[in-house]
Design a protein around this motif. Structure first.
Motif, PDB file in Angstrom:
ATOM      1  N   LEU A 120       0.896  -1.176  -0.197  1.00  0.00           N
ATOM      2  CA  LEU A 120      -0.209  -0.029  -0.030  1.00  0.00           C
ATOM      3  C   LEU A 120       0.970   1.029  -0.132  1.00  0.00           C
ATOM      4  O   LEU A 120       1.680   1.650   0.828  1.00  0.00           O
ATOM      5  CB  LEU A 120      -0.840  -0.025   1.223  1.00  0.00           C
ATOM      6  N   ASN A 121       1.011   1.900  -1.230  1.00  0.00           N
ATOM      7  CA  ASN A 121       2.125   3.100  -1.158  1.00  0.00           C
ATOM      8  C   ASN A 121       3.283   2.727  -1.083  1.00  0.00           C
ATOM      9  O   ASN A 121       4.011   3.543  -0.201  1.00  0.00           O
ATOM     10  CB  ASN A 121       1.479   4.400  -0.305  1.00  0.00           C
ATOM     11  N   GLY A 122       3.674   1.548  -1.674  1.00  0.00           N
ATOM     12  CA  GLY A 122       4.937   1.053  -1.569  1.00  0.00           C
ATOM     13  C   GLY A 122       5.426   0.411  -0.199  1.00  0.00           C
ATOM     14  O   GLY A 122       6.411  -0.281  -0.142  1.00  0.00           O
ATOM     15  N   ARG A 123       4.337   0.077   0.709  1.00  0.00           N
ATOM     16  CA  ARG A 123       4.571  -0.438   2.237  1.00  0.00           C
ATOM     17  C   ARG A 123       3.961  -1.824   2.121  1.00  0.00           C
ATOM     18  O   ARG A 123       2.887  -2.212   1.483  1.00  0.00           O
ATOM     19  CB  ARG A 123       3.979   0.397   3.071  1.00  0.00           C
ATOM     20  N   GLN A 124       4.552  -2.699   2.719  1.00  0.00           N
ATOM     21  CA  GLN A 124       4.507  -4.116   2.763  1.00  0.00           C
ATOM     22  C   GLN A 124       3.193  -4.145   3.908  1.00  0.00           C
ATOM     23  O   GLN A 124       3.267  -3.885   4.931  1.00  0.00           O
ATOM     24  CB  GLN A 124       5.560  -5.135   3.226  1.00  0.00           C
ATOM     25  N   MET A 125       2.238  -4.869   3.242  1.00  0.00           N
ATOM     26  CA  MET A 125       1.038  -5.148   4.008  1.00  0.00           C
ATOM     27  C   MET A 125       0.862  -6.496   4.876  1.00  0.00           C
ATOM     28  O   MET A 125       1.395  -7.572   4.148  1.00  0.00           O
ATOM     29  CB  MET A 125      -0.343  -5.059   3.222  1.00  0.00           C
ATOM     30  N   PRO A 126       0.616  -6.523   6.027  1.00  0.00           N
ATOM     31  CA  PRO A 126       0.121  -7.831   6.529  1.00  0.00           C
ATOM     32  C   PRO A 126      -0.633  -8.658   6.067  1.00  0.00           C
ATOM     33  O   PRO A 126      -1.780  -8.119   5.636  1.00  0.00           O
ATOM     34  CB  PRO A 126      -0.097  -7.320   8.142  1.00  0.00           C
ATOM     35  N   SER A 389       1.589  -1.243  10.730  1.00  0.00           N
ATOM     36  CA  SER A 389       0.280  -1.759  10.153  1.00  0.00           C
ATOM     37  C   SER A 389      -0.161  -3.126  10.852  1.00  0.00           C
ATOM     38  O   SER A 389       0.965  -3.981  11.126  1.00  0.00           O
ATOM     39  CB  SER A 389       0.423  -2.207   8.681  1.00  0.00           C
ATOM     40  N   SER A 390      -1.397  -3.436  10.917  1.00  0.00           N
ATOM     41  CA  SER A 390      -1.988  -4.805  11.678  1.00  0.00           C
ATOM     42  C   SER A 390      -2.881  -5.071  10.770  1.00  0.00           C
ATOM     43  O   SER A 390      -3.818  -4.305  10.209  1.00  0.00           O
ATOM     44  CB  SER A 390      -1.996  -4.369  13.261  1.00  0.00           C
ATOM     45  N   ASN A 391      -3.358  -6.423  10.995  1.00  0.00           N
ATOM     46  CA  ASN A 391      -4.561  -7.068  10.349  1.00  0.00           C
ATOM     47  C   ASN A 391      -4.890  -8.051  11.551  1.00  0.00           C
ATOM     48  O   ASN A 391      -4.099  -9.101  11.598  1.00  0.00           O
ATOM     49  CB  ASN A 391      -4.063  -7.596   8.990  1.00  0.00           C
ATOM     50  N   PRO A 456      -8.742 -16.389  17.369  1.00  0.00           N
ATOM     51  CA  PRO A 456      -8.289 -15.128  16.927  1.00  0.00           C
ATOM     52  C   PRO A 456      -6.882 -15.167  16.448  1.00  0.00           C
ATOM     53  O   PRO A 456      -6.114 -15.873  17.086  1.00  0.00           O
ATOM     54  CB  PRO A 456      -8.526 -14.110  18.019  1.00  0.00           C
ATOM     55  N   GLY A 457      -6.469 -14.164  15.404  1.00  0.00           N
ATOM     56  CA  GLY A 457      -5.080 -14.141  15.156  1.00  0.00           C
ATOM     57  C   GLY A 457      -4.847 -12.621  14.587  1.00  0.00           C
ATOM     58  O   GLY A 457      -5.709 -11.787  14.229  1.00  0.00           O
ATOM     59  N   LYS A 458      -3.387 -12.314  14.822  1.00  0.00           N
ATOM     60  CA  LYS A 458      -3.138 -10.963  14.522  1.00  0.00           C
ATOM     61  C   LYS A 458      -1.772 -11.038  13.727  1.00  0.00           C
ATOM     62  O   LYS A 458      -0.759 -11.629  14.024  1.00  0.00           O
ATOM     63  CB  LYS A 458      -3.082 -10.240  15.627  1.00  0.00           C
ATOM     64  N   SER A 459      -1.710 -10.170  12.595  1.00  0.00           N
ATOM     65  CA  SER A 459      -0.373 -10.172  11.636  1.00  0.00           C
ATOM     66  C   SER A 459      -0.011  -8.762  11.740  1.00  0.00           C
ATOM     67  O   SER A 459      -0.885  -7.826  11.571  1.00  0.00           O
ATOM     68  CB  SER A 459      -0.816 -10.428  10.304  1.00  0.00           C
ATOM     69  N   GLU A 460       1.091  -8.382  12.160  1.00  0.00           N
ATOM     70  CA  GLU A 460       1.723  -7.016  12.305  1.00  0.00           C
ATOM     71  C   GLU A 460       2.949  -6.918  11.450  1.00  0.00           C
ATOM     72  O   GLU A 460       3.843  -7.662  11.661  1.00  0.00           O
ATOM     73  CB  GLU A 460       1.792  -6.681  13.977  1.00  0.00           C
TER      74      GLU A 460
END
Length: 985
Positions: A120-126, A389-391, A456-460
């Motif tokens: 996203l705008n050159g940034r790696q997304m989780p 960033s987090s997902n 539940p899970g989380k990617s950061e």
């Protein structure tokens, strides 16, 4: 068309001069031309709509180095498709996988979602969930200005895109100075919907403005969508290879396989583990927002602060019904085809069930970032970019449960079950009940079990990137720029799983049918179920099913199946009934450095551009996983086997580490043979990291290990990444405004391919009741009476022989053999190669308003799954040919666009939920979808529109080794959108 003017921005000119060498620079190239014209007093004509979008995308492709494609917004707030994945499939070599009837993840050049990096705008997304894959359906298209797909290596880009890197470029205030405001209102009608709202709303808006002589900019976009729909499905969880076959009389089976000299059949045979049908009513809400601030305090210094938020909540209620099979003595008769696949089976034992499920899952993503671009001098530019960033995914958002729940009611009072796939697209499954009919009465429906899961899970991702560019104004050599920098990335995936176990039983002994009054069940026929398939609808058997209220079924069992009655099997909806079952985290810390240079010169009087670079990355991996201590497996009912764990908090956390480093060189050569003819040669190395879940270095075993499903998994923290050496050749002919033709060849040689190996393993202390001395004695007792030794009969006989405990469960004994577990573990294996051809034509037919676009990709390689071999394999998932067609008319305020996207059959993955230990495949059948959109401009600012999605009502189908090994069929239905858009400019 609209007339606009822009103030010149020095930083825009600077970045445009570095086309392809910084984050989102193609956007500034267009702005630069507009700024220069505005400064000269030239009227700027902005071409909008479909034509403008195609022209801008073509220009980006033409001016880029390496192989790159793009999709541009038709105008501010209007992207060509409502879903980003659906838009991406218009690009040559890109195909999509679908979730709930809409594009979700992409495959590029045959490499599936986990091989492609989304930025996203050159940034790696989780990634979303337990994967690195980013699900594009959760991000609204309205705030996106461009999608860029980079298919060749770039030293400056974050790594992970072995197939491609997709960069989502959002709208920025400095991109379009002045006030811009667009609002859109839509109504969505999904033809599949039955229980939700017939028409659901979607509203979106985007606002942008600049102030103080365009030194300060502010932008905000938002989108809110609701969608109600229904998914109808038939599925088999897995196929078992070479199950035990009883000795049957001639005439009760058909087996066309050849015989060897000793009278044994040659080849394998396969039987389905179950057969299920379901209707899912789904309510989905998606909310997106982005806020952007830009500030240019002095000439040449631009700061951009942005925050992106996406939230998607999907609530699903499922009514299901079906059968589950065991083999050996349960088989009464069968028919195999020439591949050994059972197309008919008559099986006794086990049960038939009616299921109610409830799940509400929320995906919550946040990203905050700061970007600083500073033109220090005419020779130097520095760019610093940071984001956090987090997902987060949580399936516990149902307010009444706090988990995902499933209630299974039914009966084991059956004579036999019949599976029949000799005609049509959908297998049939009929049960002959002991009541003398093939329909169970409401009064005979009993409690089997319920289960509740919270996982539940989380990617950061926290990432810092530094890019420094030096412009050669000193040396009289062809060197234009040198770019160098570094990146630090800290990525963590964490989560846990809590499972209630099988509560309220499991099984039908003792019987609790009195809990459920007849009035609780509503009978439905299946005349409108899966009616888009041959053999579905009124031809489907079973011809009926029962619906019941999930909450009522839970309340009745909570009230009746108390601890006084059930003991340790007390009914509970608490997924933490015995604590957390699994918990862990995988952390990757990566330090990267790169060097990249840009050379421009002539080759035999042809203009040429050469980009040469190298990237070095060093990654440390840490896995920290909770490990439970298994004690034994109990046989608790004829159909249910349950793992027992050591009590008293003996769980421990196991930490393991791994790591690797890689060198990734690259070279891109572009030669302009004429003003219209461009040729490219690219060579380089790319990589994709191992799936995060595979890196969790701990062993886990199934909590419900039925015979034929004694499975487990074990991670491998030392997995090396996939490394691909890539070669690209392309020729592009730009022969008119918005018109071009291109042909390209690519080859990828991939090292460190990851194969999931399944190993048969025994574990001390875990003994197997199945085929133990007591089990075999029960069979002998039953057969001595001249009766059939079904699994139900064996269970009851073992209880009669005194082998049950006080609760009527059978526990293992020291005299039983050890359980043989099929443990899957990922390992690096050999190298594989993929190559292919890409063809594309885009043609605007003069001033007629008509235009066409056609592209196709043909791929091949030594990565296909050999369906005739039971040896475990490491194929490439997602490999398939694909093609796209687009035709449009746009003139006099009217635009009409028709698109068709086709994808050939492809391998979804290896391994089936209830498949045998040979890790059988999952294939998807070919898929082709027709979409259409119509827009009409009431005036310059006001547009009304209509969109039709999946107009041909295409369905989704999957199969195992052969098409006769049915796995799933899904039906959704066409979706229609109507709305209006207003621009306040």
């Amino acid at each position: 068309m609209k007339t606009t003017s822009y103030k010149k921005s020095q930083v825009a000119m600077l970045v445009a001069g570095l086309l392809g060498t910084s984050l989102a620079t193609p956007i500034y190239a267009e702005q630069l031309a507009q700024n220069e014209n505005a400064e000269k007093g030239v009227e700027v004509i902005e071409v909008k709509g479909i034509r403008g979008s195609l022209i801008r995308a073509m220009d980006l492709k033409r001016e880029a180095f390496g192989v790159m494609d793009a999709i541009s917004a038709e105008e501010m707030g209007k992207f060509p498709d409502t879903n980003l994945a659906e838009s991406l499939q218009r690009i040559t070599g890109v195909s999509v996988s679908r979730s709930n009837g809409e594009g979700s993840e992409i495959t590029v050049r045959g490499f599936g979602p986990s091989f492609n990096l989304v930025t996203l705008n050159g940034r790696q997304m989780p990634g979303t969930g337990n994967s690195r894959s980013y699900k594009l359906e959760n991000l609204a298209a309205e705030g996106v200005s461009t999608l860029e797909v980079y298919k060749t290596a770039r030293a400056e880009k974050p790594t992970g895109g072995l197939g491609a890197t997709v960069n989502i470029v959002t709208a920025k205030p400095f991109q379009r100075p002045g006030q811009q405001l667009t609002a859109t209102v839509k109504g969505i009608y999904d033809s599949s919907n039955e229980n939700g709202d017939d028409v659901t709303p979607e509203i979106s808006g985007i606002y942008s403005n600049t102030f103080f002589d365009d030194r300060f900019g502010f932008g905000v976009s938002f989108s809110r969508q609701e969608r109600d729909f229904q998914r109808q499905e038939a599925n088999i969880q897995g196929w078992q290879a070479n199950v035990d076959l009883p000795t049957l009389e001639e005439g009760t089976f058909v087996d066309p396989r050849a015989l060897d000299s000793e009278g044994n059949r040659i080849g394998n045979h396969f039987f389905p583990k179950d057969m299920n049908y379901s209707i899912a009513d789904v309510e989905r809400e998606r909310s997106n927002a982005q806020v952007t601030f830009q500030y240019e305090p002095i000439d040449g210094l631009v700061a951009t602060l942005d925050y992106t938020y996406t939230n998607a909540i999907t609530a699903t209620e499922i009514a299901g019904w079906g059968i589950w099979n065991e083999f050996g003595g349960n088989i009464n008769g069968y028919e195999l085809d020439e591949n050994g696949t059972a197309v008919f089976a008559d099986i006794s034992g086990n049960d038939g069930s009616f299921t109610a499920s409830k799940d509400t899952t929320e995906v919550d993503s946040k990203s905050i970032g700061l970007n600083l671009v500073w033109e220090i001098s005419d020779d130097w530019k520095v760019e610093l970019d940071y984001h956090d960033s987090s997902n987060e995914t949580d399936n516990g958002k149902d307010k009444g449960l706090g988990s995902s729940g499933q209630v299974i009611l039914g009966s084991d009072q059956l004579v036999n079950k019949v599976y029949d796939y000799r005609t049509g697209d959908i297998p049939h499954a009929m049960i002959n009940w002991r009541n003398g009919s093939n329909e169970l009465l409401p009064s005979e429906i009993d409690s089997n079990f319920s289960q509740f899961i919270h996982s539940p899970g989380k990617s950061e991702i926290e990432q810092l990137q530094l890019h420094t560019t030096w412009f050669n104004d000193t040396f009289d050599i062809p060197l234009v720029t040198v770019k160098f920098g570094g990146t630090f990335t800290d990525q963590t995936m964490s989560g846990f799983n809590a499972w209630s176990g099988l509560r309220g039983g499991p099984g039908f002994n003792p019987s609790f049918s009195e809990i459920f009054p007849d009035s609780m069940f509503t009978r439905h026929d299946t005349s409108d179920l899966l009616d888009e398939f041959a053999g579905g609808g009124s031809d489907l058997n079973p011809h009926y099913f029962y619906r019941y209220d999930f909450d009522e079924a839970v309340a009745r069992q909570l009230a009746y199946l108390t601890e006084d009655i059930m003991g340790g099997d007390v009914y509970s909806i608490d997924p933490y009934f015995d604590g957390i079952d699994a918990q862990g985290a995988v952390t990757e810390e990566t330090v990267a450095f790169y060097l990249q240079s840009d050379w421009q010169f002539e080759i035999a009087n042809y203009e040429a551009q050469l980009i040469v670079g190298v990237r070095y990355e060093d990654t440390d991996v840490t896995s920290n996983v909770r490990q439970r201590v298994e004690t034994q497996v109990n046989w608790e009912s004829a159909s249910e086997w349950i793992m027992q764990y050591e009590a008293g908090g003996s769980d421990n956390f196991l930490e393991q580490t791994g790591g690797y480093d890689v060198w990734l060189p690259m070279m891109d050569l572009r030669v302009d043979l004429t003003d219209d003819l461009v040729t490219r040669f690219s060579w380089g190395k790319t990589m994709s990291r191992a799936p995060l879940g595979d890196l969790a270095g701990v062993r886990s075993l199934s909590g419900s290990p039925k015979p034929g499903a004694r499975t487990g998994s074990q991670g491998n923290t030392n997995l090396l990444p996939f490394e691909s050496t890539n070669l690209d050749l392309s020729l592009e002919y730009y022969y008119g405004e918005g018109s071009y033709a291109s042909i390209g060849y690519f080859r990828k040689d991939v090292d460190n391919f990851i194969q999931t190996t399944i190993t048969e393993t025994t574990i001390d202390g875990l003994n197997d009741i199945y085929n133990g001395p007591r089990y075999l004695q029960a069979i002998a007792d039953i057969e001595a009476r001249g009766e059939q030794a079904t699994s139900t009969a064996i269970f009851e006989q073992m209880l009669a022989n005194g082998h049950g405990n006080a609760e009527g469960k059978i526990e293992p004994s020291a005299g039983d053999p050890l359980i043989v577990w099929n443990i899957s573990q990922p390992t690096n294996t050999d190298s594989k190669a993929v190559d292919g051809i890409e063809l594309a034509v885009q043609h605007l037919i003069g001033d007629t308003g008509f235009g066409l676009g056609v592209n196709a990709t043909f791929v091949d390689g030594d990565v296909e799954f050999d369906v005739n071999s039971l040896v475990q394999q490491a194929p490439l998932t997602g490999l398939s040919d694909s093609a796209n067609f687009q035709a449009f008319y746009e003139k006099h305020g009217l635009s009409v666009k028709l698109t068709y996207a086709w994808r050939d059959a492809y391998l979804i993955g290896v391994g089936q939920a209830q498949g045998s230990s040979d890790a059988p495949p999952q294939f998807a059948k070919e898929f082709g979808q027709i979409d259409m959109s119509v827009n009409y401009d009431i005036n310059e600012d006001f547009t009304v529109f209509f969109e039709g999605i999946n107009l041909n009502n295409e369905t989704e189908q999957g199969y195992g080794r052969y098409e006769e090994q049915f796995l799933f069929a899904r039906q959704y239905g066409p979706r229609y959108t109507f709305g209006m858009r207003y621009s306040f400019n």
